[in-house]
Motif scaffolding. Structure first.
Motif: not given
Length: 289
Positions: A223, A218, A220-221, A214-216, A212
């Motif tokens: 990989r 949360r 995101s999408r 993870i941005i901040n 996965k």
């Protein structure tokens, strides 16, 4: 941990002897199975815990562990009672013979026996569990193997050791070919029925559900990862130009699922599984960046 008493030694004839079967003191004429040092027997009425001790006072845990390992083998060889599999459960059965250190070519199991003409090996774990090298040899021989774990307790008498040996909580199945093949088949079926299929395009698997972004904090999408990563993945398998992955498996993942390695067509022991799982996670993180 309490003191680990040395309960077994080697006599002048080169035979293993139990502490209560020899004269007291230096008259026992015994030496240590590990270091070869002279021993004295402390087994008179004033000693609460009968045991051997080094004449020079240099008792060590390694010497005690070697003595315990030998005693564990002696007990099973004398009792001729071994663990067997019965409908997936471990139980003990009497057999006609139990041989110590039988030479099978490239492997010598601690104990070897046969039940219903099926070969069975038993390893005594005191300081060294079955490692990856030995496991691979066990698998090559398709040898049903159990491991008796005596490493986590202290023993004051032979009966203490015997009780630990026949305690099913101290026994694990290391390898059984029929069960291993069953797990491999069940895992592949589960992946095909519950998982998903993704194409490999130019050596890449797009949107890998095991990796996965993870941005901040949360999601995101998913990989993209190299298809070579999938060859070492515990949650799927690569076949031709597709990857089959259990990317929507819910709940706790059973240990058999992790141990059944479809990509290598084999069943791994727990130690090797944990080691490879860590390596896989590190590889996935590094290659997905």
């Amino acid at each position: 941990m309490k003191k680990q008493y040395m309960l077994l030694a080697i006599n002048a004839e080169g035979n293993s002897v139990y502490i209560d079967d020899v004269p007291n003191g230096a008259k026992c004429n015994c030496h240590c199975a590990d270091c070869g040092g002279e021993l004295i027997a402390k087994n008179n009425g004033k000693i609460k815990h009968h045991h051997f001790a080094h004449a020079n006072g240099n008792d060590s845990i390694k010497c005690s562990q070697t003595a315990l390992h030998l005693l564990g083998k002696e007990i099973i060889a004398e009792e001729k009672r071994i663990p067997i599999l019965n409908n997936g459960h471990i139980e003990f059965k009497n057999v006609d013979f139990v041989e110590q250190e039988k030479n099978l070519g490239d492997i010598k199991p601690d104990l070897y026996a046969e039940y219903n003409e099926n070969p069975i090996a038993i390893e005594i774990f005191v300081s060294h569990a079955v490692d990856e090298i030995k496991f691979n040899k066990i698998q090559e021989h398709k040898l049903t193997t159990f491991e008796v774990n005596l490493s986590h307790l202290s023993y004051e008498t032979k009966d203490d050791v015997k009780n630990a040996i026949y305690n099913l909580e101290n026994i694990i199945l290391i390898y059984d070919d029929s069960i291993s093949q069953t797990y491999l088949k069940e895992k592949k079926t589960l992946i095909l029925e519950k998982g998903g299929r993704k194409p490999i395009q130019n050596g890449i698997v797009h949107s890998c559900h095991m990796c996965k972004l993870i941005i901040n904090g949360r999601f995101s999408r998913w990989r993209d990862v190299p298809a070579t990563v999938c060859q070492h993945c515990f949650f799927g398998f690569k076949e031709n130009t597709f990857v089959y992955c259990i990317d929507n498996l819910d709940g706790e993942i059973p240990i058999w699922f992790l141990q059944a390695n479809i990509n290598e067509n084999r069943f791994m022991n727990i130690n090797e599984t944990q080691k490879k799982l860590k390596q896989f996670i590190c590889t996935l993180r590094n290659k997905a960046l």
